[in-house]
Scaffold this motif. Sequence first.
Motif, PDB file in Angstrom:
ATOM      1  N   ALA A  80      -1.940  -1.837   5.954  1.00 19.27           N
ATOM      2  CA  ALA A  80      -2.197  -1.455   4.555  1.00 19.27           C
ATOM      3  C   ALA A  80      -0.915  -0.959   3.881  1.00 19.27           C
ATOM      4  CB  ALA A  80      -3.289  -0.392   4.489  1.00 19.27           C
ATOM      5  N   GLU A  81      -0.148  -0.143   4.597  1.00 24.99           N
ATOM      6  CA  GLU A  81       1.109   0.366   4.038  1.00 24.99           C
ATOM      7  C   GLU A  81       2.116  -0.770   3.814  1.00 24.99           C
ATOM      8  OE1 GLU A  81       4.927   3.090   5.283  1.00 24.99           O
ATOM      9  OE2 GLU A  81       3.027   3.479   6.309  1.00 24.99           O
ATOM     10  N   LEU A  82       2.174  -1.711   4.753  1.00 29.35           N
ATOM     11  CA  LEU A  82       3.088  -2.840   4.610  1.00 29.35           C
ATOM     12  C   LEU A  82       2.721  -3.698   3.398  1.00 29.35           C
ATOM     13  CD1 LEU A  82       3.476  -3.942   8.340  1.00 29.35           C
ATOM     14  CD2 LEU A  82       5.143  -2.723   6.922  1.00 29.35           C
ATOM     15  N   ILE A  83       1.445  -3.919   3.198  1.00 30.25           N
ATOM     16  CA  ILE A  83       0.992  -4.695   2.036  1.00 30.25           C
ATOM     17  C   ILE A  83       1.422  -3.998   0.753  1.00 30.25           C
ATOM     18  CG2 ILE A  83      -1.051  -5.440   0.750  1.00 30.25           C
ATOM     19  CD1 ILE A  83      -2.349  -6.038   3.502  1.00 30.25           C
ATOM     20  N   ASN A  84       1.256  -2.693   0.682  1.00 28.74           N
ATOM     21  CA  ASN A  84       1.685  -1.942  -0.507  1.00 28.74           C
ATOM     22  C   ASN A  84       3.191  -2.050  -0.729  1.00 28.74           C
ATOM     23  OD1 ASN A  84      -0.859  -1.085  -1.297  1.00 28.74           O
ATOM     24  ND2 ASN A  84      -0.759   0.781  -0.064  1.00 28.74           N
ATOM     25  N   ARG A  85       3.973  -2.002   0.346  1.00 21.09           N
ATOM     26  CA  ARG A  85       5.429  -2.124   0.218  1.00 21.09           C
ATOM     27  C   ARG A  85       5.807  -3.481  -0.353  1.00 21.09           C
ATOM     28  NH1 ARG A  85       8.435   0.559   5.394  1.00 21.09           N
ATOM     29  NH2 ARG A  85      10.230  -0.117   4.178  1.00 21.09           N
ATOM     30  N   VAL A  86       5.076  -4.513   0.081  1.00 20.33           N
ATOM     31  CA  VAL A  86       5.367  -5.872  -0.389  1.00 20.33           C
ATOM     32  C   VAL A  86       4.945  -6.040  -1.841  1.00 20.33           C
ATOM     33  CG1 VAL A  86       4.724  -8.301  -0.101  1.00 20.33           C
ATOM     34  CG2 VAL A  86       5.306  -6.914   1.905  1.00 20.33           C
ATOM     35  N   VAL A  87       3.711  -5.652  -2.156  1.00 20.02           N
ATOM     36  CA  VAL A  87       3.166  -5.883  -3.497  1.00 20.02           C
ATOM     37  C   VAL A  87       3.803  -4.967  -4.540  1.00 20.02           C
ATOM     38  CG1 VAL A  87       1.072  -5.798  -4.907  1.00 20.02           C
ATOM     39  CG2 VAL A  87       0.983  -6.761  -2.617  1.00 20.02           C
ATOM     40  N   TYR A  88       3.868  -3.682  -4.247  1.00 19.64           N
ATOM     41  CA  TYR A  88       4.324  -2.726  -5.249  1.00 19.64           C
ATOM     42  C   TYR A  88       5.816  -2.383  -5.136  1.00 19.64           C
ATOM     43  CZ  TYR A  88      -0.664  -2.291  -5.798  1.00 19.64           C
ATOM     44  OH  TYR A  88      -1.990  -2.579  -6.004  1.00 19.64           O
TER      45      TYR A  88
ATOM     46  N   LEU B  67       8.501 -13.467  13.717  1.00 21.90           N
ATOM     47  CA  LEU B  67       7.242 -14.151  13.989  1.00 21.90           C
ATOM     48  C   LEU B  67       6.610 -14.647  12.687  1.00 21.90           C
ATOM     49  CD1 LEU B  67       5.250 -14.775  16.313  1.00 21.90           C
ATOM     50  CD2 LEU B  67       4.207 -12.555  15.881  1.00 21.90           C
ATOM     51  N   VAL B  68       6.434 -13.739  11.747  1.00 21.07           N
ATOM     52  CA  VAL B  68       5.881 -14.068  10.429  1.00 21.07           C
ATOM     53  C   VAL B  68       6.555 -13.191   9.390  1.00 21.07           C
ATOM     54  CG1 VAL B  68       3.610 -14.762  11.300  1.00 21.07           C
ATOM     55  CG2 VAL B  68       3.970 -12.410  10.572  1.00 21.07           C
ATOM     56  N   ALA B  69       6.356 -13.555   8.119  1.00 23.16           N
ATOM     57  CA  ALA B  69       6.898 -12.749   7.033  1.00 23.16           C
ATOM     58  C   ALA B  69       5.795 -12.447   6.041  1.00 23.16           C
ATOM     59  CB  ALA B  69       8.034 -13.489   6.341  1.00 23.16           C
ATOM     60  N   LEU B  70       5.820 -11.252   5.505  1.00 20.61           N
ATOM     61  CA  LEU B  70       4.909 -10.873   4.433  1.00 20.61           C
ATOM     62  C   LEU B  70       5.696 -10.892   3.134  1.00 20.61           C
ATOM     63  CD1 LEU B  70       3.174  -7.762   6.067  1.00 20.61           C
ATOM     64  CD2 LEU B  70       2.296 -10.088   5.940  1.00 20.61           C
ATOM     65  N   VAL B  71       5.237 -11.697   2.182  1.00 21.06           N
ATOM     66  CA  VAL B  71       5.873 -11.773   0.868  1.00 21.06           C
ATOM     67  C   VAL B  71       4.782 -11.687  -0.183  1.00 21.06           C
ATOM     68  CG1 VAL B  71       7.831 -13.162   1.662  1.00 21.06           C
ATOM     69  CG2 VAL B  71       5.809 -14.300   0.773  1.00 21.06           C
TER      70      VAL B  71
END
Length: 95
Positions: free
Chosen positions: A15-23, A37-41
Amino acid sequence: MAYEIPVTQARAELAELINRVVYGGERVVVTRHGKPLVALVSAADLERLEEPEGAPEPAEEQVIGSVAAVRQVASAAREPQRFGVVAEHRGPNPS
């Protein structure tokens, strides 16, 4: 530069990683044994990555459309003499 995080830690902090990416506008690379392995963008970043190379931006498309709509209009027969024009452009294939 992307923020790297091991997959085990990423599971716990998703959840924290998603917030860092989005906001925060960050990119996060999830690693396993130190290898990416993968990237969150963000969805906006993904759209830009999926655009065909060389595709014009929306503002460029508007300008291109405007320029393409311009058409050549012939002058009235006596107009050049009336305004003292002594030369005119005839385009690439003068007849």
